[in-house]
Design a protein around this motif. Structure first.
Motif, PDB file in Angstrom:
ATOM      1  N   GLN A   1      38.120  48.484  30.254  1.00  0.00           N
ATOM      2  CA  GLN A   1      39.021  48.167  29.376  1.00  0.00           C
ATOM      3  C   GLN A   1      40.176  49.213  29.090  1.00  0.00           C
ATOM      4  O   GLN A   1      40.047  50.175  29.160  1.00  0.00           O
ATOM      5  CB  GLN A   1      38.399  48.070  27.825  1.00  0.00           C
ATOM      6  N   ILE A   2      41.318  48.600  29.038  1.00  0.00           N
ATOM      7  CA  ILE A   2      42.628  49.491  29.021  1.00  0.00           C
ATOM      8  C   ILE A   2      43.411  49.406  27.860  1.00  0.00           C
ATOM      9  O   ILE A   2      43.668  48.224  27.445  1.00  0.00           O
ATOM     10  CB  ILE A   2      43.735  49.036  30.317  1.00  0.00           C
ATOM     11  N   PRO A   3      43.233  50.300  26.877  1.00  0.00           N
ATOM     12  CA  PRO A   3      43.971  50.085  25.730  1.00  0.00           C
ATOM     13  C   PRO A   3      45.396  49.951  25.600  1.00  0.00           C
ATOM     14  O   PRO A   3      45.919  50.391  26.418  1.00  0.00           O
ATOM     15  CB  PRO A   3      43.633  51.767  25.133  1.00  0.00           C
ATOM     16  N   ASP A   4      45.857  49.255  24.711  1.00  0.00           N
ATOM     17  CA  ASP A   4      47.046  48.601  24.805  1.00  0.00           C
ATOM     18  C   ASP A   4      48.018  49.501  24.079  1.00  0.00           C
ATOM     19  O   ASP A   4      47.693  50.328  23.063  1.00  0.00           O
ATOM     20  CB  ASP A   4      47.242  47.320  23.971  1.00  0.00           C
ATOM     21  N   LYS A   5      49.215  49.729  24.550  1.00  0.00           N
ATOM     22  CA  LYS A   5      50.259  50.649  23.845  1.00  0.00           C
ATOM     23  C   LYS A   5      49.775  52.050  23.816  1.00  0.00           C
ATOM     24  O   LYS A   5      50.374  52.888  23.036  1.00  0.00           O
ATOM     25  CB  LYS A   5      50.461  50.145  22.537  1.00  0.00           C
TER      26      LYS A   5
ATOM     27  N   SER B   1      43.895  35.527  30.612  1.00  0.00           N
ATOM     28  CA  SER B   1      44.093  34.975  32.139  1.00  0.00           C
ATOM     29  C   SER B   1      43.728  35.649  33.093  1.00  0.00           C
ATOM     30  O   SER B   1      43.954  36.895  33.348  1.00  0.00           O
ATOM     31  CB  SER B   1      45.329  34.265  32.154  1.00  0.00           C
ATOM     32  N   ASN B   2      43.036  35.044  34.073  1.00  0.00           N
ATOM     33  CA  ASN B   2      42.672  35.823  35.316  1.00  0.00           C
ATOM     34  C   ASN B   2      43.883  36.030  36.259  1.00  0.00           C
ATOM     35  O   ASN B   2      44.567  35.151  36.280  1.00  0.00           O
ATOM     36  CB  ASN B   2      41.473  34.960  36.166  1.00  0.00           C
ATOM     37  N   ILE B   3      44.293  37.189  36.741  1.00  0.00           N
ATOM     38  CA  ILE B   3      45.496  37.753  37.118  1.00  0.00           C
ATOM     39  C   ILE B   3      45.584  37.001  38.516  1.00  0.00           C
ATOM     40  O   ILE B   3      46.633  36.922  38.989  1.00  0.00           O
ATOM     41  CB  ILE B   3      45.973  39.053  37.285  1.00  0.00           C
ATOM     42  N   ALA B   4      44.324  36.735  39.056  1.00  0.00           N
ATOM     43  CA  ALA B   4      44.361  36.053  40.511  1.00  0.00           C
ATOM     44  C   ALA B   4      45.119  34.925  40.525  1.00  0.00           C
ATOM     45  O   ALA B   4      45.522  34.243  41.659  1.00  0.00           O
ATOM     46  CB  ALA B   4      43.045  36.072  40.993  1.00  0.00           C
ATOM     47  N   GLN B   5      44.972  34.259  39.230  1.00  0.00           N
ATOM     48  CA  GLN B   5      45.776  32.768  39.281  1.00  0.00           C
ATOM     49  C   GLN B   5      46.983  32.813  38.517  1.00  0.00           C
ATOM     50  O   GLN B   5      47.616  31.653  38.288  1.00  0.00           O
ATOM     51  CB  GLN B   5      44.832  31.860  38.419  1.00  0.00           C
ATOM     52  N   GLU B   6      47.486  33.897  38.242  1.00  0.00           N
ATOM     53  CA  GLU B   6      48.712  34.115  37.791  1.00  0.00           C
ATOM     54  C   GLU B   6      49.956  33.978  38.597  1.00  0.00           C
ATOM     55  O   GLU B   6      49.909  34.329  39.649  1.00  0.00           O
ATOM     56  CB  GLU B   6      49.021  35.429  36.942  1.00  0.00           C
TER      57      GLU B   6
ATOM     58  N   THR C   1      36.365  39.916  37.988  1.00  0.00           N
ATOM     59  CA  THR C   1      37.785  39.276  37.473  1.00  0.00           C
ATOM     60  C   THR C   1      38.463  40.520  36.867  1.00  0.00           C
ATOM     61  O   THR C   1      38.162  41.428  36.238  1.00  0.00           O
ATOM     62  CB  THR C   1      37.513  38.123  36.406  1.00  0.00           C
ATOM     63  N   VAL C   2      39.806  40.282  36.887  1.00  0.00           N
ATOM     64  CA  VAL C   2      40.897  41.237  36.010  1.00  0.00           C
ATOM     65  C   VAL C   2      41.422  40.096  35.391  1.00  0.00           C
ATOM     66  O   VAL C   2      42.332  39.103  35.581  1.00  0.00           O
ATOM     67  CB  VAL C   2      41.826  41.846  36.981  1.00  0.00           C
TER      68      VAL C   2
ATOM     69  N   THR D   1      38.675  44.438  32.958  1.00  0.00           N
ATOM     70  CA  THR D   1      37.897  43.970  34.180  1.00  0.00           C
ATOM     71  C   THR D   1      36.591  43.707  34.037  1.00  0.00           C
ATOM     72  O   THR D   1      35.884  44.150  32.962  1.00  0.00           O
ATOM     73  CB  THR D   1      37.872  44.800  35.364  1.00  0.00           C
ATOM     74  N   GLU D   2      35.900  42.799  34.539  1.00  0.00           N
ATOM     75  CA  GLU D   2      34.359  42.437  34.412  1.00  0.00           C
ATOM     76  C   GLU D   2      33.827  42.465  35.817  1.00  0.00           C
ATOM     77  O   GLU D   2      34.128  41.593  36.844  1.00  0.00           O
ATOM     78  CB  GLU D   2      34.150  41.028  33.815  1.00  0.00           C
ATOM     79  N   GLU D   3      32.964  43.129  36.089  1.00  0.00           N
ATOM     80  CA  GLU D   3      32.041  43.576  37.382  1.00  0.00           C
ATOM     81  C   GLU D   3      33.097  43.393  38.676  1.00  0.00           C
ATOM     82  O   GLU D   3      32.728  42.689  39.541  1.00  0.00           O
ATOM     83  CB  GLU D   3      30.884  42.304  37.330  1.00  0.00           C
ATOM     84  N   LEU D   4      33.922  44.149  38.651  1.00  0.00           N
ATOM     85  CA  LEU D   4      34.942  44.125  39.723  1.00  0.00           C
ATOM     86  C   LEU D   4      34.282  44.884  40.673  1.00  0.00           C
ATOM     87  O   LEU D   4      33.881  46.052  40.890  1.00  0.00           O
ATOM     88  CB  LEU D   4      36.227  44.652  39.280  1.00  0.00           C
ATOM     89  N   ASN D   5      34.467  44.229  42.163  1.00  0.00           N
ATOM     90  CA  ASN D   5      34.116  45.001  43.248  1.00  0.00           C
ATOM     91  C   ASN D   5      35.181  44.761  44.153  1.00  0.00           C
ATOM     92  O   ASN D   5      35.992  43.619  44.293  1.00  0.00           O
ATOM     93  CB  ASN D   5      33.076  44.143  44.048  1.00  0.00           C
TER      94      ASN D   5
END
Length: 263
Positions: A25-29, A65-70, A59-60, A6-10
């Motif tokens: 940041q969420i570490p993968d695996k 990709s931005n998940i809001a647009q997924e 953003t997430v 995420t970046e500057e998430l409100n």
């Protein structure tokens, strides 16, 4: 490697901000656990990361990709979430509930394919719930039901599984059973696990990465030795904790604690 951040998430409800300018940041695996006091924004963050609730700004990002647009079905093939309060499964058998995990892959009239049935049976086998396939979900114990919901999440074939307090209302043995299952899924199948836990010692024992939150912000993130410390717990929970090492795992554990400043 990081696929989700995420970046500057409100995030808020109405005019009230719960999560503020949060970059994480969420570490993968890996297994990531989010800890913090009640109302600090743990569950809110989990829901925003999976688009269960919208965020107000920031953003997430997942896989660039931005998940809001997924697309919803495309997103459901990448991440599954088990909320804290699970929907009623009244009248459903175990097999029927697990089959709901195949929804993102269904087309037309939504009939299950041979592949769908193979994945459903695999998810039941992995979670040790195959025996209950034709049993009503409501007839199972709490630990068994939790396994069945996890099987449904596995049937989605997602690489990321989010769980909001998966051990709530379970006794000690069933809590350990669920956490060991999640650890097995991570280690053997490289599933990325992100969960909210209240028990600090369980978080330290099972997580590769811990995020400690307070008032909608991250106080500390890192491995268990970096986060489960006296200063961090003092700031996050307002407790004076004695920290030792678990003799079986050599992970930090909270041995005892007192409130700071009284009740």
């Amino acid at each position: 490697m990081v696929r989700l951040f995420t970046e500057e998430l409100n995030i808020g409800y109405g005019d009230r901000l719960i999560v503020k300018d949060l970059t994480v940041q969420i570490p993968d695996k890996k297994i990531t656990t989010i800890i913090g006091s009640n109302g600090c924004g743990k569950s809110t963050l989990l829901k925003a990361l999976t688009r269960v609730i919208p965020h107000q700004s920031g953003t997430v990002v997942l896989d660039g990709s931005n998940i809001a647009q997924e697309n919803t079905k495309s997103l459901a093939k990448k991440m599954a979430i088990l909320p804290q309060t699970l929907d009623s499964a009244a009248g459903l058998t175990v097999g029927e509930l697990v089959s709901y995990g195949r929804f993102p892959y269904q087309k037309g009239f939504g009939r299950l394919s041979k592949r769908d049935y193979e994945i459903i049976n695999w998810a039941l086998d992995v979670t040790g719930t195959q025996f209950f396939k034709y049993h009503p979900v409501d007839a199972l114990s709490g630990g068994q039901r939790q396994r069945v919901w996890i099987a449904m999440a596995l049937a989605q074939e997602t690489e990321m599984i989010f769980l909001d307090e998966p051990t709530t209302y379970l006794d000690m043995a069933h809590q350990l059973e669920i956490l060991e299952l999640l650890q097995q899924l991570n280690q053997q199948q490289e599933r990325t696990i992100i969960m909210v836990l209240h028990d600090l010692n369980q978080a330290a024992r099972f997580a590769d990465h811990i995020i400690a939150m307070k008032d909608g912000q991250i106080i500390k993130s890192g491995n268990c030795h970096e986060v489960i410390t006296q200063p961090v717990l003092k700031e996050v929970f307002r407790i004076d904790a004695d920290i030792g090492l678990d003799p079986r795992t050599q992970k930090p554990m909270c041995i005892t604690y007192n409130l700071i400043g009284g009740v």
